[in-house]
Write a protein that holds these residues in place. Structure first.
Motif, PDB file in Angstrom:
ATOM      1  N   ALA A   5       0.827  -1.214   0.000  1.00 36.59           N
ATOM      2  CA  ALA A   5       0.000   0.000   0.000  1.00 36.59           C
ATOM      3  C   ALA A   5       0.862   1.267   0.000  1.00 36.59           C
ATOM      4  O   ALA A   5       0.532   2.245  -0.684  1.00 36.59           O
ATOM      5  N   ILE A   6       1.945   1.268   0.742  1.00 39.73           N
ATOM      6  CA  ILE A   6       2.708   2.506   0.963  1.00 39.73           C
ATOM      7  C   ILE A   6       3.992   2.566   0.127  1.00 39.73           C
ATOM      8  O   ILE A   6       4.352   3.616  -0.399  1.00 39.73           O
ATOM      9  N   GLU A  65      -6.928   4.118  17.335  1.00 37.32           N
ATOM     10  CA  GLU A  65      -6.137   4.869  18.332  1.00 37.32           C
ATOM     11  C   GLU A  65      -4.762   4.245  18.514  1.00 37.32           C
ATOM     12  O   GLU A  65      -3.748   4.937  18.525  1.00 37.32           O
ATOM     13  N   HIS A  66      -4.732   2.928  18.673  1.00 38.00           N
ATOM     14  CA  HIS A  66      -3.446   2.248  18.882  1.00 38.00           C
ATOM     15  C   HIS A  66      -2.588   2.285  17.615  1.00 38.00           C
ATOM     16  O   HIS A  66      -1.368   2.418  17.690  1.00 38.00           O
ATOM     17  N   PHE A  67      -3.234   2.179  16.468  1.00 38.92           N
ATOM     18  CA  PHE A  67      -2.480   2.227  15.209  1.00 38.92           C
ATOM     19  C   PHE A  67      -1.811   3.593  15.044  1.00 38.92           C
ATOM     20  O   PHE A  67      -0.627   3.700  14.732  1.00 38.92           O
ATOM     21  N   GLU A  68      -2.567   4.641  15.275  1.00 42.67           N
ATOM     22  CA  GLU A  68      -2.023   6.003  15.151  1.00 42.67           C
ATOM     23  C   GLU A  68      -0.911   6.240  16.155  1.00 42.67           C
ATOM     24  O   GLU A  68       0.121   6.835  15.828  1.00 42.67           O
ATOM     25  N   ALA A  69      -1.106   5.766  17.385  1.00 38.44           N
ATOM     26  CA  ALA A  69      -0.082   5.959  18.423  1.00 38.44           C
ATOM     27  C   ALA A  69       1.209   5.238  18.031  1.00 38.44           C
ATOM     28  O   ALA A  69       2.309   5.783  18.199  1.00 38.44           O
ATOM     29  N   ALA A  70       1.080   4.030  17.486  1.00 40.27           N
ATOM     30  CA  ALA A  70       2.279   3.260  17.099  1.00 40.27           C
ATOM     31  C   ALA A  70       3.076   4.007  16.030  1.00 40.27           C
ATOM     32  O   ALA A  70       4.313   3.973  16.024  1.00 40.27           O
ATOM     33  N   ILE A  71       2.382   4.699  15.140  1.00 33.93           N
ATOM     34  CA  ILE A  71       3.080   5.501  14.117  1.00 33.93           C
ATOM     35  C   ILE A  71       3.637   6.778  14.743  1.00 33.93           C
ATOM     36  O   ILE A  71       4.837   7.075  14.614  1.00 33.93           O
ATOM     37  N   ASN A  72       2.799   7.506  15.466  1.00 31.56           N
ATOM     38  CA  ASN A  72       3.213   8.826  15.990  1.00 31.56           C
ATOM     39  C   ASN A  72       4.390   8.727  16.961  1.00 31.56           C
ATOM     40  O   ASN A  72       5.207   9.639  17.036  1.00 31.56           O
ATOM     41  N   GLU A  73       4.465   7.623  17.702  1.00 28.01           N
ATOM     42  CA  GLU A  73       5.551   7.481  18.694  1.00 28.01           C
ATOM     43  C   GLU A  73       6.881   7.108  18.059  1.00 28.01           C
ATOM     44  O   GLU A  73       7.923   7.199  18.705  1.00 28.01           O
ATOM     45  N   ASN A  74       6.864   6.687  16.789  1.00 28.30           N
ATOM     46  CA  ASN A  74       8.101   6.180  16.172  1.00 28.30           C
ATOM     47  C   ASN A  74       8.518   6.874  14.886  1.00 28.30           C
ATOM     48  O   ASN A  74       9.690   6.838  14.515  1.00 28.30           O
ATOM     49  N   ARG A  77       0.067   8.937   5.327  1.00 27.36           N
ATOM     50  CA  ARG A  77      -0.667   8.102   4.347  1.00 27.36           C
ATOM     51  C   ARG A  77      -1.187   6.828   5.007  1.00 27.36           C
ATOM     52  O   ARG A  77      -2.316   6.402   4.754  1.00 27.36           O
ATOM     53  N   MET A  78      -0.367   6.207   5.843  1.00 26.69           N
ATOM     54  CA  MET A  78      -0.815   4.975   6.516  1.00 26.69           C
ATOM     55  C   MET A  78      -2.003   5.252   7.432  1.00 26.69           C
ATOM     56  O   MET A  78      -2.962   4.477   7.473  1.00 26.69           O
ATOM     57  N   LYS A  79      -1.936   6.351   8.176  1.00 21.46           N
ATOM     58  CA  LYS A  79      -3.044   6.676   9.087  1.00 21.46           C
ATOM     59  C   LYS A  79      -4.322   6.968   8.295  1.00 21.46           C
ATOM     60  O   LYS A  79      -5.404   6.485   8.655  1.00 21.46           O
ATOM     61  N   ASN A  80      -4.185   7.725   7.204  1.00 18.52           N
ATOM     62  CA  ASN A  80      -5.361   8.031   6.375  1.00 18.52           C
ATOM     63  C   ASN A  80      -5.963   6.763   5.790  1.00 18.52           C
ATOM     64  O   ASN A  80      -7.181   6.577   5.783  1.00 18.52           O
ATOM     65  N   HIS A 117      -7.838   4.761   8.348  1.00 18.35           N
ATOM     66  CA  HIS A 117      -9.143   5.398   8.600  1.00 18.35           C
ATOM     67  C   HIS A 117     -10.139   5.022   7.513  1.00 18.35           C
ATOM     68  O   HIS A 117     -11.274   4.636   7.794  1.00 18.35           O
ATOM     69  N   ASN A 118      -9.704   5.158   6.253  1.00 15.12           N
ATOM     70  CA  ASN A 118     -10.604   4.877   5.136  1.00 15.12           C
ATOM     71  C   ASN A 118     -11.032   3.404   5.143  1.00 15.12           C
ATOM     72  O   ASN A 118     -12.214   3.098   4.957  1.00 15.12           O
ATOM     73  N   LEU A 119     -10.082   2.512   5.358  1.00 15.94           N
ATOM     74  CA  LEU A 119     -10.413   1.080   5.366  1.00 15.94           C
ATOM     75  C   LEU A 119     -11.327   0.736   6.530  1.00 15.94           C
ATOM     76  O   LEU A 119     -12.225  -0.105   6.407  1.00 15.94           O
ATOM     77  N   SER A 120     -11.109   1.398   7.655  1.00 16.73           N
ATOM     78  CA  SER A 120     -11.968   1.186   8.813  1.00 16.73           C
ATOM     79  C   SER A 120     -13.413   1.556   8.467  1.00 16.73           C
ATOM     80  O   SER A 120     -14.360   0.833   8.800  1.00 16.73           O
ATOM     81  N   THR A 121     -13.590   2.679   7.774  1.00 14.37           N
ATOM     82  CA  THR A 121     -14.936   3.116   7.368  1.00 14.37           C
ATOM     83  C   THR A 121     -15.543   2.116   6.386  1.00 14.37           C
ATOM     84  O   THR A 121     -16.702   1.705   6.538  1.00 14.37           O
ATOM     85  N   ILE A 122     -14.742   1.700   5.416  1.00 17.88           N
ATOM     86  CA  ILE A 122     -15.246   0.744   4.411  1.00 17.88           C
ATOM     87  C   ILE A 122     -15.665  -0.565   5.092  1.00 17.88           C
ATOM     88  O   ILE A 122     -16.739  -1.109   4.822  1.00 17.88           O
ATOM     89  N   MET A 123     -14.825  -1.047   6.003  1.00 17.52           N
ATOM     90  CA  MET A 123     -15.155  -2.301   6.701  1.00 17.52           C
ATOM     91  C   MET A 123     -16.445  -2.169   7.490  1.00 17.52           C
ATOM     92  O   MET A 123     -17.273  -3.087   7.501  1.00 17.52           O
ATOM     93  N   GLN A 124     -16.624  -1.031   8.147  1.00 14.54           N
ATOM     94  CA  GLN A 124     -17.844  -0.852   8.951  1.00 14.54           C
ATOM     95  C   GLN A 124     -19.078  -0.789   8.059  1.00 14.54           C
ATOM     96  O   GLN A 124     -20.148  -1.289   8.433  1.00 14.54           O
ATOM     97  N   ILE A 125     -18.954  -0.196   6.861  1.00 12.34           N
ATOM     98  CA  ILE A 125     -20.079  -0.167   5.922  1.00 12.34           C
ATOM     99  C   ILE A 125     -20.396  -1.588   5.454  1.00 12.34           C
ATOM    100  O   ILE A 125     -21.548  -2.013   5.445  1.00 12.34           O
ATOM    101  N   LYS A 126     -19.356  -2.353   5.112  1.00 12.75           N
ATOM    102  CA  LYS A 126     -19.558  -3.743   4.653  1.00 12.75           C
ATOM    103  C   LYS A 126     -20.198  -4.583   5.760  1.00 12.75           C
ATOM    104  O   LYS A 126     -21.060  -5.416   5.498  1.00 12.75           O
ATOM    105  N   ILE A 127     -19.751  -4.373   6.993  1.00 14.54           N
ATOM    106  CA  ILE A 127     -20.316  -5.115   8.127  1.00 14.54           C
ATOM    107  C   ILE A 127     -21.799  -4.774   8.284  1.00 14.54           C
ATOM    108  O   ILE A 127     -22.639  -5.659   8.460  1.00 14.54           O
ATOM    109  N   ALA A 128     -22.129  -3.488   8.167  1.00 17.17           N
ATOM    110  CA  ALA A 128     -23.534  -3.063   8.304  1.00 17.17           C
ATOM    111  C   ALA A 128     -24.385  -3.661   7.190  1.00 17.17           C
ATOM    112  O   ALA A 128     -25.521  -4.081   7.420  1.00 17.17           O
TER     113      ALA A 128
END
Ligand code: HEM
Length: 126
Positions: free
Chosen positions: A55-56, A89-98, A106-109, A112-123
């Motif tokens: 992806a990156i 939250e944990h994903f962002e923290a792991a990036i921001n701390e290192n 780009r990874m954080k964005n 976020h986008n995949l999280s939204t897509i997954m939640q739509i698919k789950i619904a």
């Protein structure tokens, strides 16, 4: 701090990220009881590196159906909005701390986008 530039950098992110997930009992049960990835952690982390590297860094080699994999998890134990928030939250923290920089953003964005897509698919799957 440096930006994420290599597969070793991505490994560092996912390794630190999973330490946070395992340390948080609000979400750790998914990774220990529902799908015991703790028993094949290195293999799992390598798969995550493959995904994020494609992806990156544009390296290729990841062919799995991410949405279906998470629908399968959800069908075993509900993936609620709260769980997605904790995960992010944990994903962002792991990036921001290192790391700091464009690829980290780009990874954080993308997460976020995949999280939204997954939640739509789950619904839609209900
Ligand atoms: C509630 C939030 C989430 C939970 C609890 C969760 C849980 C899991 C679990 C248990 C697996 C292992 C599945 C298996 O091996 O059968 C997995 C795999 C994976 N997850 Fe998530 N996940 C979440 C959100 C996300 C998001 C937002 C992303 C976005 C990038 C993501 C990326 C991945 C990737 C790349 C894999 C590896 C899939 C593979 O083996 O090919 N996850 N997740």
């Amino acid at each position: 701090m440096q930006d994420i530039q290599t597969q070793e950098d991505i490994y560092k992110v996912v390794d630190e990220f999973y330490k946070k997930l395992f340390a948080d009992e609000r979400i750790s049960y998914i990774f220990t009881d529902v799908i015991p990835v703790d028993q094949k952690l290195e293999e799992h982390l390598q798969m995550l590196v493959k995904f994020w590297s494609q992806a990156i860094l544009g390296t290729g080699g990841y062919f799995n159906n991410m949405t279906q994999i998470h629908l399968d998890v959800h069908n075993k134990s509900a993936l609620s909005k709260e769980l997605f928030t904790i995960w992010l939250e944990h994903f962002e923290a792991a990036i921001n701390e290192n790391f700091e920089g464009f690829n980290g953003e780009r990874m954080k964005n993308m997460a976020h986008n995949l999280s939204t897509i997954m939640q739509i698919k789950i619904a839609q799957n209900k």
